[in-house]
Write a protein that holds these residues in place. Structure first.
Motif, mmCIF file in Angstrom:
data_model
loop_
_atom_site.group_PDB
_atom_site.id
_atom_site.type_symbol
_atom_site.label_atom_id
_atom_site.label_comp_id
_atom_site.label_asym_id
_atom_site.label_seq_id
_atom_site.Cartn_x
_atom_site.Cartn_y
_atom_site.Cartn_z
ATOM 1 N N LYS A 81 -16.115 -47.317 20.587
ATOM 2 C CA LYS A 81 -14.833 -47.018 22.058
ATOM 3 C C LYS A 81 -13.858 -47.372 20.868
ATOM 4 C CE LYS A 81 -16.940 -47.972 26.682
ATOM 5 N NZ LYS A 81 -17.421 -48.559 27.516
ATOM 6 N N GLU A 82 -14.021 -48.934 19.996
ATOM 7 C CA GLU A 82 -12.285 -49.654 19.324
ATOM 8 C C GLU A 82 -12.537 -48.336 17.711
ATOM 9 O OE1 GLU A 82 -11.628 -53.004 20.392
ATOM 10 O OE2 GLU A 82 -11.444 -52.744 22.233
ATOM 11 N N LYS A 83 -11.874 -48.530 16.985
ATOM 12 C CA LYS A 83 -12.180 -48.401 15.202
ATOM 13 C C LYS A 83 -11.381 -50.000 14.689
ATOM 14 C CE LYS A 83 -11.703 -43.633 15.629
ATOM 15 N NZ LYS A 83 -13.072 -43.316 15.511
ATOM 16 N N CYS A 84 -12.501 -50.290 15.337
ATOM 17 C CA CYS A 84 -12.083 -51.755 14.851
ATOM 18 C C CYS A 84 -12.958 -51.897 12.632
ATOM 19 C CB CYS A 84 -13.478 -52.652 14.885
ATOM 20 S SG CYS A 84 -15.608 -51.927 15.179
ATOM 21 N N LEU A 85 -13.009 -52.715 12.140
ATOM 22 C CA LEU A 85 -13.573 -53.880 10.630
ATOM 23 C C LEU A 85 -14.939 -53.492 10.918
ATOM 24 C CD1 LEU A 85 -12.509 -54.248 8.104
ATOM 25 C CD2 LEU A 85 -12.738 -56.239 8.457
ATOM 26 N N ILE A 86 -15.173 -52.329 9.802
ATOM 27 C CA ILE A 86 -16.615 -52.420 9.643
ATOM 28 C C ILE A 86 -17.086 -53.660 8.260
ATOM 29 C CG2 ILE A 86 -18.678 -51.462 9.068
ATOM 30 C CD1 ILE A 86 -18.091 -49.622 11.662
ATOM 31 N N ALA A 87 -18.379 -53.929 7.706
ATOM 32 C CA ALA A 87 -18.523 -54.665 6.360
ATOM 33 C C ALA A 87 -19.568 -53.845 5.945
ATOM 34 C CB ALA A 87 -18.490 -55.945 6.438
ATOM 35 N N THR A 88 -19.626 -54.194 4.615
ATOM 36 C CA THR A 88 -20.590 -53.238 3.984
ATOM 37 C C THR A 88 -20.622 -54.581 2.534
ATOM 38 O OG1 THR A 88 -22.195 -51.965 3.006
ATOM 39 C CG2 THR A 88 -19.936 -51.723 2.425
ATOM 40 N N CYS A 111 -17.478 -41.642 5.064
ATOM 41 C CA CYS A 111 -18.231 -42.068 6.630
ATOM 42 C C CYS A 111 -16.919 -42.327 7.425
ATOM 43 C CB CYS A 111 -19.509 -41.698 6.550
ATOM 44 S SG CYS A 111 -20.050 -41.573 8.513
ATOM 45 N N VAL A 112 -17.384 -43.858 7.132
ATOM 46 C CA VAL A 112 -16.561 -45.226 7.428
ATOM 47 C C VAL A 112 -14.962 -44.875 8.192
ATOM 48 C CG1 VAL A 112 -15.766 -47.451 8.208
ATOM 49 C CG2 VAL A 112 -18.152 -46.914 7.508
ATOM 50 N N LEU A 113 -14.194 -44.366 6.599
ATOM 51 C CA LEU A 113 -12.999 -44.723 6.440
ATOM 52 C C LEU A 113 -12.692 -43.386 6.809
ATOM 53 C CD1 LEU A 113 -13.361 -44.700 2.937
ATOM 54 C CD2 LEU A 113 -12.445 -46.697 4.840
ATOM 55 N N ARG A 114 -13.306 -41.534 6.749
ATOM 56 C CA ARG A 114 -13.063 -40.878 7.336
ATOM 57 C C ARG A 114 -13.251 -40.927 9.429
ATOM 58 N NH1 ARG A 114 -16.879 -37.550 5.490
ATOM 59 N NH2 ARG A 114 -18.403 -37.666 7.145
ATOM 60 N N HIS A 115 -13.758 -41.922 10.128
ATOM 61 C CA HIS A 115 -14.038 -41.935 11.499
ATOM 62 C C HIS A 115 -13.039 -42.620 11.818
ATOM 63 C CE1 HIS A 115 -17.942 -40.227 10.716
ATOM 64 N NE2 HIS A 115 -18.161 -39.492 12.671
ATOM 65 N N GLY A 116 -12.271 -42.626 11.053
ATOM 66 C CA GLY A 116 -10.808 -44.090 11.009
ATOM 67 C C GLY A 116 -11.161 -45.319 11.601
ATOM 68 N N PHE A 117 -12.309 -45.720 10.821
ATOM 69 C CA PHE A 117 -12.676 -47.373 11.155
ATOM 70 C C PHE A 117 -12.076 -47.856 9.798
ATOM 71 C CE2 PHE A 117 -15.428 -45.518 14.097
ATOM 72 C CZ PHE A 117 -16.008 -46.506 14.709
ATOM 73 N N HIS A 118 -11.654 -49.455 9.693
ATOM 74 C CA HIS A 118 -11.213 -50.296 8.331
ATOM 75 C C HIS A 118 -13.034 -50.628 7.824
ATOM 76 C CE1 HIS A 118 -6.960 -50.269 9.508
ATOM 77 N NE2 HIS A 118 -6.811 -49.778 10.748
ATOM 78 N N LEU A 119 -12.558 -50.417 6.790
ATOM 79 C CA LEU A 119 -13.981 -50.911 5.979
ATOM 80 C C LEU A 119 -13.693 -52.114 5.237
ATOM 81 C CD1 LEU A 119 -17.352 -50.771 4.730
ATOM 82 C CD2 LEU A 119 -15.855 -48.799 3.323
ATOM 83 N N HIS A 120 -14.420 -53.259 5.201
ATOM 84 C CA HIS A 120 -14.543 -54.056 4.124
ATOM 85 C C HIS A 120 -16.123 -54.340 3.344
ATOM 86 C CE1 HIS A 120 -13.226 -57.858 2.421
ATOM 87 N NE2 HIS A 120 -14.246 -58.059 2.649
#
Length: 300
Positions: A81-88, A111-120
């Protein structure tokens, strides 16, 4: 990998890819994490994750590529539901040697970035620069932390024999920072009686600052699992004779082995980081990543 070891790549399908982070404040504020590979060929002698993944004394290192990871990632991201930060890169370096063949990290990050999420991204590898074409388009959504244990190349090679040299990581940090991507450094583990010196940490912090790092985090000690202890002590002894015996005498069978200098090193590194206008500690790193620069200088 040690001399004579062979890197073996296998493919596997998994049922899910995103894992919830129980304590986001301990992982840059990330609410979910994923790894597209299982296992890591960097052969870091201190790696607890490796001891839980494969036999450390086995002649071959097996890396499992989760070949359906990107497909699952796209499906699971839609349900958030929310465009949160995702880590890999939490349990396996996303830019390990297997990435040259499978390119799962590249596709997953896009994929993560294209969906509007922040990525670390957490990594030890300069291979990350291969994907700079993607990162340029999404640099406001991206942050990267590079892991270091020692500035001295000989020491780093002994501790992380198959990881890219520290100088290559500094080069990658400099290039990403130049593009406006938030980068930082994590010093973990800071090994008692080996890398827990003011000289080592000061040199690392100064080098990171020169490469544009915006934050530094550190763990002044090492976590040792029982499955890992015998292997770690043997490799530690090869690195510096007598050190394994000292660990056994000081720490016994403890899981969390803190540097006896931890209480002094933390304020020392905080002062250095702030002198270079970098945030210090995980909360400060999360603040920088989320855009709260002013908070990052004082939190934690």
């Amino acid at each position: 990998m040690q001399d004579g070891d062979e890197l073996m790549l296998s493919q596997t399908n998994v049922k899910s890819i995103l894992s919830p982070v129980r304590h986001p404040e301990e992982l840059y504020g990330a609410h979910f994490a994923f790894d597209v590979y299982r296992g890591c060929p960097h052969a870091c002698i201190y790696c607890a994750a490796a001891s839980d993944t494969y036999d450390l004394d086995a002649p071959d290192v097996i890396i499992d590529a989760k070949v359906n990871a990107v497909e699952l990632l796209a499906q699971e991201l839609v349900s958030k539901k929310e465009k949160c930060l995702i880590a890999t890169g939490v349990l396996s370096d996303p830019y390990c040697q297997a990435e040259e063949r499978f390119m799962l990290t590249r596709m997953a990050c896009e994929c993560v970035l294209r969906h509007g999420f922040h990525l670390h991204i957490c990594t030890k590898s300069d291979m990350i620069l291969r994907d700079i074409d993607i990162f340029k388009r999404y640099k406001q959504q991206l942050s990267v932390s590079f892991s270091f244990t020692a500035f001295n190349e000989k020491t780093a090679l002994a501790l992380e024999p198959d990881a890219p040299a520290p100088v290559w990581r500094f080069d990658a940090m400099r290039e990403l920072s130049r593009l406006g991507i938030v980068c930082g450094a994590v010093f973990s583990p800071v090994l008692p009686f080996l890398t827990d010196t003011e000289e080592n940490l000061q040199t690392l912090i100064t080098a990171c600052a020169a490469c544009g790092a915006q934050f530094v985090t550190a763990f002044y000690g090492i976590n040792i699992t029982e499955r890992q202890r015998k292997y770690f002590y043997r490799r530690l002894e090869a690195c510096r004779p007598g050190l394994a015996e000292r660990y056994a005498a000081v720490f016994g069978g403890e899981h969390v082995c803190l540097s006896p200098y931890a209480k002094d090193l933390s304020p020392f590194c905080r002062s250095l980081a702030q002198r270079h206008h970098m945030g210090y500690g995980m909360r400060a790193a999360a603040a920088r990543i989320s855009g709260g620069e002013q908070l990052s200088l004082f939190e934690e």
